[in-house]
Design a protein around this motif. Structure first.
Motif, PDB file in Angstrom:
ATOM      1  N   VAL A  49       0.876  -1.293  -0.073  1.00  0.00           N
ATOM      2  CA  VAL A  49       0.022   0.073   0.053  1.00  0.00           C
ATOM      3  C   VAL A  49       0.784   1.296   0.101  1.00  0.00           C
ATOM      4  O   VAL A  49       0.569   2.287  -0.788  1.00  0.00           O
ATOM      5  CB  VAL A  49      -1.082   0.031   1.236  1.00  0.00           C
ATOM      6  CG1 VAL A  49      -1.510   1.308   1.478  1.00  0.00           C
ATOM      7  CG2 VAL A  49      -2.255  -1.077   1.077  1.00  0.00           C
TER       8      VAL A  49
ATOM      9  N   SER B  89      -3.797   2.955  -3.406  1.00  0.00           N
ATOM     10  CA  SER B  89      -5.078   2.856  -4.298  1.00  0.00           C
ATOM     11  C   SER B  89      -4.847   1.667  -5.267  1.00  0.00           C
ATOM     12  O   SER B  89      -5.519   2.088  -6.447  1.00  0.00           O
ATOM     13  CB  SER B  89      -5.150   4.325  -4.815  1.00  0.00           C
ATOM     14  OG  SER B  89      -5.370   5.160  -3.998  1.00  0.00           O
TER      15      SER B  89
ATOM     16  N   ASN C 112      -7.523  -2.394  -1.037  1.00  0.00           N
ATOM     17  CA  ASN C 112      -8.100  -0.907  -0.667  1.00  0.00           C
ATOM     18  C   ASN C 112      -9.810  -1.185  -0.434  1.00  0.00           C
ATOM     19  O   ASN C 112     -10.302  -1.716  -1.153  1.00  0.00           O
ATOM     20  CB  ASN C 112      -8.134   0.163  -1.925  1.00  0.00           C
ATOM     21  CG  ASN C 112      -8.484   1.375  -1.253  1.00  0.00           C
ATOM     22  OD1 ASN C 112      -8.337   1.787  -0.054  1.00  0.00           O
ATOM     23  ND2 ASN C 112      -8.627   2.576  -2.197  1.00  0.00           N
TER      24      ASN C 112
ATOM     25  N   GLN D  42      -6.575   5.954  -1.143  1.00  0.00           N
ATOM     26  CA  GLN D  42      -6.445   4.764  -0.394  1.00  0.00           C
ATOM     27  C   GLN D  42      -6.964   5.099   1.197  1.00  0.00           C
ATOM     28  O   GLN D  42      -6.928   6.014   1.923  1.00  0.00           O
ATOM     29  CB  GLN D  42      -4.927   4.736  -0.406  1.00  0.00           C
ATOM     30  CG  GLN D  42      -4.339   3.517   0.700  1.00  0.00           C
ATOM     31  CD  GLN D  42      -4.664   2.329   0.317  1.00  0.00           C
ATOM     32  OE1 GLN D  42      -4.523   1.926  -1.074  1.00  0.00           O
ATOM     33  NE2 GLN D  42      -5.405   1.145   0.977  1.00  0.00           N
TER      34      GLN D  42
END
Ligand code: ADP
Ligand code: MG
Length: 453
Positions: free
Chosen positions: A139, A144, A148, A247
């Motif tokens: 991440v 994103s 997510n 995110q």
């Protein structure tokens, strides 16, 4: 230091006369002066809420009282406990690196928003946290894209907050243009509530803050339980960010479906991404963490101390770190250069003695079989009838609840089952316990039976 404390006491005397008794007792009395730096007095409040209350209700009174007592203080800042940790760690790094101010720190790649000690480099990876670490790293490298939201859950002191700050620090160094926000659930709730009562921009300012983000991290989300309105607002924040491909990272002490009164809509939103647990560390990971910690803090300890701690302190990493520093402090007091095993035993006499001899998995299995009148072979075997499956799941549940063993170890003990089967059994029983009173009684019976020994 004494001076600071004494002068602060005088400020409290003034404030006690100025504000209502309730406010004083609840919020002001517990403020703790940390230090004066650059003509600013830093105070720590007991909670995010206490901080908000002090600032919104008593800012002026505090300022006036400070003016009367401190000549060298021009302003003050109230920190939540979490901000205090970051503040202290930031200045420690600043002092270690011998740099002059926070702005230099920022230039050196440290964000003032995140604890500089909580990075991927300082996070020790072992069997208990390998998957969650990999997910956090992924991440941080590609927000994103894959996971997510990322939902991390696990008991206290196991590294959830550390990982979130590590993501924050990493993003700050690699993608400084991104707008990254880390908040505790309490902070999110307080921001929301104060936006409702604010006369000017209120909710629109709140939404601007929370929806114009590239990455939102919310820690300890379990505290959203029972707060219907906040959940509603969080749901919309979540949707807005998610739809715009931003995110979201969430941490909690339990999985989403075990957070009481968490709305189904939110549970299903969380399920879209990755829900990953973080386990209690095994022996080897504990040793590695302690070694890293000793190196970081420049503690001089013999290897036998590290092994002793890893063997005897089973609860969590925060406690493990606390014990290590206690041993070093103790041996320092004795004027020793290196802490050895006898220092460790002496310094931790209470902690270790208080730990009861632990119950073995064999013992739990034996009692469950006797209680339900089933054979050990059946429980460990593959039979799928309810009479066997139910006690088997209870046994898995008790093993996870009462022992501090990695899920994979429990899996292999339970007839070579995968750790995901153990999670499934544990979660199923936890869920059923909420509604099934017969099961609740059985578990209570078994627990008290096991604790007798
Ligand atoms: P949680 O948020 O899960 O309650 P924290 O992230 O606050 O736990 O971790 C507690 C302490 O343990 C922190 O000082 C953290 O740096 C340390 N810690 C946790 N996991 C690790 C790890 N894998 N490696 C090194 N330190 C760790
Ligand atoms: Mg935490």
């Amino acid at each position: 230091m004494t001076n600071l404390k004494e002068s602060w006491k005088k400020v409290l005397d003034i404030l006690e006369r100025e504000v209502t008794a309730v406010s004083f007792d609840l919020f002001i009395k517990n403020l703790e002066p940390i230090e004066i730096r650059n003509e600013c007095l830093y105070l720590c409040a007991q909670s995010e809420t206490a901080k908000t209350r002090c600032l919104s209700l008593h800012s002026t009174s505090i300022k006036l009282a400070l003016n009367q007592i401190f000549t060298e203080v021009k302003s003050f800042e109230i920190l939540s406990p979490e901000e205090k940790d970051i503040h202290t760690a930031n200045f420690m790094v600043e002092e270690e690196k011998n740099i002059a101010s926070v702005s230099d720190l920022v230039r050196d790649g440290f964000s003032p928003k995140f604890n500089p000690k909580y990075t991927f480099e300082t996070f020790v990876v072992g069997g208990s946290n390998r998957i969650v670490h990999a997910a956090a790293r992924s991440v941080a490298e590609n927000p994103s894209s894959k996971f997510n939201p990322l939902f991390i859950y696990g008991g206290v002191g196991l590294g959830k907050t550390h990982l979130m700050h590590a993501i924050g620090n990493f993003l700050y160094q690699t993608k400084p243009h991104l707008n990254v926000l880390y908040v505790t659930c309490e902070k999110f709730t307080n921001d929301y509530i104060s936006s409702l009562s604010s006369k000017d921009k209120g909710i629109s300012e709140f939404r601007e803050k929370y929806r114009n983000l590239d990455v939102l991290m919310v820690d300890d989300i379990q505290f959203i339980s029972g707060k219907k309105e906040t959940q509603e607002e969080f749901f919309h924040t979540f949707n807005d960010l998610y739809q715009n491909n931003r995110q979201i990272i969430i941490a909690s002490d339990r999985p989403p479906k075990e957070i009481a009164t968490l709305s189904d809509r939110l549970i299903s939103r969380f399920t879209v991404g990755l829900i990953q647990d973080i386990q209690h560390p095994d022996f080897e990971t504990k040793v590695a963490i302690l070694k890293k910690k000793a190196e970081q803090e420049e503690y001089n300890v013999e290897d036998e101390v590290i092994t002793y701690l890893a063997e005897h302190i089973s609860s969590n990493i925060r406690e493990l770190e606390g014990c290590l520093s206690k041993v070093c402090f103790y041996s320092n007091l004795l004027g020793k250069k290196f802490a050895n095993l006898s220092d460790a035993k002496e310094a931790l006499k209470q902690q270790v003695e208080e730990e009861k001899p632990s119950i073995s998995p064999e013992f739990i299995l034996e009692k469950v079989c006797v209680y339900y009148n089933v054979s050990q072979d059946d429980i460990l075997g593959k039979k799928k009838n309810k009479e066997i499956v139910d006690p088997r799941q209870v046994c898995c549940y008790l093993l996870t609840e009462m022992l501090n063993l990695p899920l994979a170890t429990i899996g292999s003990f339970m007839g070579g089952r995968d750790y995901t089967t153990i999670i499934h059994a544990r979660d199923k029983i936890s869920q059923n316990l909420k509604t099934n009173t017969k099961l609740k009684m059985e578990i209570e019976d078994l627990k008290s039976l096991l604790k007798k020994y």
